[in-house]
Motif scaffolding. Sequence first.
Motif, PDB file in Angstrom:
ATOM      1  N   GLY A  91       0.816  -1.202   0.000  1.00 30.42           N
ATOM      2  CA  GLY A  91       0.000   0.000   0.000  1.00 30.42           C
ATOM      3  C   GLY A  91       0.851   1.255   0.000  1.00 30.42           C
ATOM      4  N   ALA A  92       1.882   1.267   0.854  1.00 25.97           N
ATOM      5  CA  ALA A  92       2.800   2.408   0.886  1.00 25.97           C
ATOM      6  C   ALA A  92       3.598   2.493  -0.410  1.00 25.97           C
ATOM      7  CB  ALA A  92       3.729   2.287   2.084  1.00 25.97           C
ATOM      8  N   GLY A  93       3.980   1.343  -0.975  1.00 29.51           N
ATOM      9  CA  GLY A  93       4.694   1.344  -2.240  1.00 29.51           C
ATOM     10  C   GLY A  93       3.854   1.923  -3.358  1.00 29.51           C
ATOM     11  N   LEU A  94       2.589   1.533  -3.412  1.00 25.49           N
ATOM     12  CA  LEU A  94       1.682   2.081  -4.420  1.00 25.49           C
ATOM     13  C   LEU A  94       1.524   3.586  -4.245  1.00 25.49           C
ATOM     14  CD1 LEU A  94      -1.011  -0.738  -4.334  1.00 25.49           C
ATOM     15  CD2 LEU A  94       0.433  -0.189  -6.300  1.00 25.49           C
ATOM     16  N   VAL A 110       5.516  -1.985 -11.502  1.00 25.55           N
ATOM     17  CA  VAL A 110       5.050  -3.042 -12.404  1.00 25.55           C
ATOM     18  C   VAL A 110       3.528  -3.019 -12.511  1.00 25.55           C
ATOM     19  CG1 VAL A 110       4.927  -5.540 -12.743  1.00 25.55           C
ATOM     20  CG2 VAL A 110       7.064  -4.509 -11.954  1.00 25.55           C
ATOM     21  N   VAL A 111       2.852  -2.877 -11.378  1.00 23.81           N
ATOM     22  CA  VAL A 111       1.390  -2.877 -11.355  1.00 23.81           C
ATOM     23  C   VAL A 111       0.829  -1.694 -12.143  1.00 23.81           C
ATOM     24  CG1 VAL A 111      -0.611  -2.541  -9.830  1.00 23.81           C
ATOM     25  CG2 VAL A 111       1.173  -4.185  -9.218  1.00 23.81           C
ATOM     26  N   PHE A 112       1.384  -0.513 -11.927  1.00 25.16           N
ATOM     27  CA  PHE A 112       0.901   0.665 -12.653  1.00 25.16           C
ATOM     28  C   PHE A 112       1.107   0.507 -14.162  1.00 25.16           C
ATOM     29  CE2 PHE A 112       0.539   3.002  -8.671  1.00 25.16           C
ATOM     30  CZ  PHE A 112      -0.449   3.942  -8.957  1.00 25.16           C
ATOM     31  N   ASP A 113       2.246  -0.024 -14.566  1.00 18.58           N
ATOM     32  CA  ASP A 113       2.515  -0.193 -15.997  1.00 18.58           C
ATOM     33  C   ASP A 113       1.535  -1.183 -16.626  1.00 18.58           C
ATOM     34  OD1 ASP A 113       4.589   1.609 -15.882  1.00 18.58           O
ATOM     35  OD2 ASP A 113       6.176   0.091 -15.851  1.00 18.58           O
ATOM     36  N   GLN A 114       1.250  -2.287 -15.932  1.00 17.76           N
ATOM     37  CA  GLN A 114       0.305  -3.264 -16.459  1.00 17.76           C
ATOM     38  C   GLN A 114      -1.106  -2.676 -16.536  1.00 17.76           C
ATOM     39  OE1 GLN A 114       0.674  -6.673 -13.898  1.00 17.76           O
ATOM     40  NE2 GLN A 114       2.664  -7.274 -14.727  1.00 17.76           N
ATOM     41  N   ALA A 115      -1.474  -1.908 -15.519  1.00 15.56           N
ATOM     42  CA  ALA A 115      -2.806  -1.296 -15.516  1.00 15.56           C
ATOM     43  C   ALA A 115      -2.963  -0.334 -16.688  1.00 15.56           C
ATOM     44  CB  ALA A 115      -3.048  -0.574 -14.193  1.00 15.56           C
ATOM     45  N   ALA A 116      -1.941   0.482 -16.919  1.00 18.04           N
ATOM     46  CA  ALA A 116      -2.001   1.438 -18.028  1.00 18.04           C
ATOM     47  C   ALA A 116      -2.068   0.730 -19.369  1.00 18.04           C
ATOM     48  CB  ALA A 116      -0.785   2.363 -17.979  1.00 18.04           C
ATOM     49  N   ALA A 117      -1.498  -0.476 -19.438  1.00 18.55           N
ATOM     50  CA  ALA A 117      -1.531  -1.262 -20.675  1.00 18.55           C
ATOM     51  C   ALA A 117      -2.873  -1.973 -20.869  1.00 18.55           C
ATOM     52  CB  ALA A 117      -0.398  -2.283 -20.672  1.00 18.55           C
ATOM     53  N   PHE A 122      -5.960  -7.035 -17.055  1.00 24.87           N
ATOM     54  CA  PHE A 122      -6.909  -7.218 -15.947  1.00 24.87           C
ATOM     55  C   PHE A 122      -6.212  -7.757 -14.709  1.00 24.87           C
ATOM     56  CE2 PHE A 122      -9.727  -9.929 -13.429  1.00 24.87           C
ATOM     57  CZ  PHE A 122     -10.679  -8.992 -13.053  1.00 24.87           C
ATOM     58  N   TYR A 123      -5.431  -8.802 -14.869  1.00 25.82           N
ATOM     59  CA  TYR A 123      -4.698  -9.383 -13.748  1.00 25.82           C
ATOM     60  C   TYR A 123      -3.346  -8.673 -13.640  1.00 25.82           C
ATOM     61  CZ  TYR A 123      -8.180 -13.096 -14.219  1.00 25.82           C
ATOM     62  OH  TYR A 123      -9.364 -13.798 -14.305  1.00 25.82           O
ATOM     63  N   LEU A 124      -3.167  -7.929 -12.566  1.00 23.72           N
ATOM     64  CA  LEU A 124      -1.956  -7.147 -12.375  1.00 23.72           C
ATOM     65  C   LEU A 124      -1.034  -7.922 -11.436  1.00 23.72           C
ATOM     66  CD1 LEU A 124      -3.673  -3.662 -11.848  1.00 23.72           C
ATOM     67  CD2 LEU A 124      -3.112  -4.825 -14.004  1.00 23.72           C
ATOM     68  N   LEU A 125       0.082  -8.411 -11.963  1.00 25.06           N
ATOM     69  CA  LEU A 125       0.949  -9.338 -11.253  1.00 25.06           C
ATOM     70  C   LEU A 125       2.282  -8.669 -10.950  1.00 25.06           C
ATOM     71  CD1 LEU A 125       0.405 -12.431 -13.613  1.00 25.06           C
ATOM     72  CD2 LEU A 125      -1.103 -11.583 -11.797  1.00 25.06           C
ATOM     73  N   THR A 126       2.655  -8.608  -9.687  1.00 26.99           N
ATOM     74  CA  THR A 126       3.910  -7.950  -9.328  1.00 26.99           C
ATOM     75  C   THR A 126       5.121  -8.682  -9.891  1.00 26.99           C
ATOM     76  OG1 THR A 126       3.995  -9.150  -7.222  1.00 26.99           O
ATOM     77  CG2 THR A 126       2.973  -6.955  -7.204  1.00 26.99           C
ATOM     78  N   GLN A 127       5.065 -10.014  -9.898  1.00 29.68           N
ATOM     79  CA  GLN A 127       6.121 -10.844 -10.492  1.00 29.68           C
ATOM     80  C   GLN A 127       5.443 -11.748 -11.522  1.00 29.68           C
ATOM     81  OE1 GLN A 127       5.525 -10.873  -7.052  1.00 29.68           O
ATOM     82  NE2 GLN A 127       7.439 -10.572  -5.952  1.00 29.68           N
TER      83      GLN A 127
END
Length: 289
Positions: free
Chosen positions: A22-25, A240-247, A250-255
Motif C-alpha cells: 500500500g505504501a509502495g503504491l 510493475v502494477v501501474f505499468d500493467q494497468a495502463a496497458a 486485468f490481472y496485475l501481477l507484481t512478479q
Amino acid sequence: MSARDTFAGGVAVITGAGAGIGAGLARHASSLGMTVVLVDIDAGAVAGLRAELEAAGGVAVDAVCDVRDPDAVQELADRVYRDVGPVRLLVNNAGVEQFGYLWDTPVANWNRIMDINVDGVFHGVRAFLPKMIDAGTPAWVWNMSSIGGVAVVPLQAPYIVTKHAVLALTECLHLEVRHAGHDHIHVQAVLPGAVVSNIFESARGVDDSDSEAVTAAESQRAAMLDIKAAAMDPVAAAEVVFDQAAAGEFYLLTQPEYVSSAMTERARVLSTRQAPQLRTERRFDPAKH
C-alpha cells in the motif's frame, strides 16, 4: 499509453497505505504526479508517509478510516469528493493475515480477517464506485487479491479464503460494469507475489491454550518470514502494477512469471480434478522472476 500519461494529475485513494505494498503504491502514485489520499487505521503511519511525500514535492492527504465500518468508508468517500476531487484510482488494499489450523482459529480472528480483507473491499466499492460512475471520466478500481487467490496453503486458510473471495468479487465486478455500460470504469485485480511488508509479523495466530496449535501457527509464520527475506521491494512492485494497468491488463501481477506459474498450476489442478497436495513451499527468488 504510459502509466504517467494515464494517471498523472488524478486523485488516488489507497487503503492500507501505511505500510507494505500500500505504501509502495502510494509512493509510486505520487512520483507519477497523482494526489494521493493515504488511508489507514494507523494514524501515525499515514501522517509520516504524507510528510515524506510532501517533502519530495508531492501532494498527499492522510485519513484514518476503519474499512470494516461502512459508514466510515462512505464518509471518507464523501469527504474526498468534497475536499480533494474526483477519484481516478481507488485501491482497496487494506488486509491482514492469520496463521494456524482452521479448527484452532478463534472466531474473533476469523471475523476480523473477513471484515477487513473482504468486507473492506465491498465497502470501498460501494462507497466510491457510484461517484466514479457519475463523474463520467476514466477511472480505475484495483482490488487487492494475492498469489494466494489462485493457490491453497495449509495453516493460512482464512487469509487464502479472503483472497479467493476478492478475486471472484473483482472478476464479477469487472463484468458488471461492462454489463451496465460504464465503459469509462476499469476494474482490475492485483495479485502480488512476495512483496516486503509487515503483514506476517502483525498476523494473528491461535489461542495459547494448546501448545501444539501454537507451534503449528508459529512455524507457518516463520516460513513466511523466510520468504519475506527475498521478497520484492514495494515501490518496484508498484511500478510493475501501474505499468500493467495502463496497458489495459486485468490481472496485475507484481512478479508476472512467478504469479503466472501459480495460476497455471491452479488451472491444471482444477482441470484434472486433482485433490490438493501437500508440498514444500517454493522459496521466492527475485533473481529468477
